[in-house]
Write an enzyme that holds these catalytic residues in place. Structure first.
Site, PDB file in Angstrom:
ATOM      1  N   THR A  51       0.855  -1.185   0.000  1.00 20.10           N
ATOM      2  CA  THR A  51       0.000   0.000   0.000  1.00 20.10           C
ATOM      3  C   THR A  51       0.888   1.231   0.000  1.00 20.10           C
ATOM      4  O   THR A  51       2.040   1.195   0.422  1.00 20.10           O
ATOM      5  CB  THR A  51      -0.927   0.029   1.239  1.00 20.10           C
ATOM      6  OG1 THR A  51      -0.130  -0.052   2.424  1.00 20.10           O
ATOM      7  CG2 THR A  51      -1.925  -1.106   1.205  1.00 20.10           C
ATOM      8  N   ASP A  52       0.336   2.318  -0.481  1.00 21.23           N
ATOM      9  CA  ASP A  52       1.065   3.580  -0.514  1.00 21.23           C
ATOM     10  C   ASP A  52       0.968   4.285   0.825  1.00 21.23           C
ATOM     11  O   ASP A  52       0.197   3.892   1.702  1.00 21.23           O
ATOM     12  CB  ASP A  52       0.481   4.483  -1.609  1.00 21.23           C
ATOM     13  CG  ASP A  52       0.750   3.956  -3.006  1.00 21.23           C
ATOM     14  OD1 ASP A  52       1.780   3.296  -3.201  1.00 21.23           O
ATOM     15  OD2 ASP A  52      -0.080   4.211  -3.899  1.00 21.23           O
ATOM     16  N   SER A  53       1.701   5.342   0.957  1.00 25.45           N
ATOM     17  CA  SER A  53       1.698   6.150   2.161  1.00 25.45           C
ATOM     18  C   SER A  53       0.282   6.638   2.471  1.00 25.45           C
ATOM     19  O   SER A  53      -0.436   7.091   1.578  1.00 25.45           O
ATOM     20  CB  SER A  53       2.628   7.352   1.949  1.00 25.45           C
ATOM     21  OG  SER A  53       2.674   8.141   3.103  1.00 25.45           O
TER      22      SER A  53
END
Length: 121
Positions: A51-53
């Protein structure tokens, strides 16, 4: 060796995504730290995806292998007692040795929530 599958839920607001990164907090690092505190062993955790930030999860699957014969309840309770409040293990299970979180993922759902409102200046 046992293979353990976890289903995770987290608020990713204060994390730089799933994957371990230097000098930034990540979900993977938090789980591996909790595992070390619980077992005194360095364990690598694999996520079904990255997942991204700032991204949250309701059912992120992760897995790891360890030479412990603990029950799923022991993993669940032990990890949740050591994880930060914004990360929770929803379920833990002992699975077959050929299970791998990344390769066992068949489909996933991504939901986007957009908030449109006026900004007071």
């Amino acid at each position: 060796m046992s293979t353990i599958r976890l289903v995770l839920e987290y608020d990713g607001s204060r994390y730089a995504g799933w994957q371990r990164q230097p000098d930034q907090p990540t979900i993977q690092e938090a789980i591996e730290t909790a595992l070390f505190q619980l077992t005194q062993e360095t364990v690598s955790v694999t996520g079904a995806g990255r997942t991204d930030s700032g991204v949250h999860a309701l059912g992120q699957v992760a897995s790891f292998r360890i030479d412990r014969q603990w029950t799923p309840r022991e993993w669940l309770r032990g990890l949740n007692a050591r994880l930060p409040d914004d990360i929770a293990v929803r379920t833990a299970a002992t699975v077959s040795d050929d299970f791998h979180a990344r390769y066992a993922a068949h489909n996933g759902h991504i939901f986007y929530r957009l908030v449109r409102r006026a900004i007071a200046i």
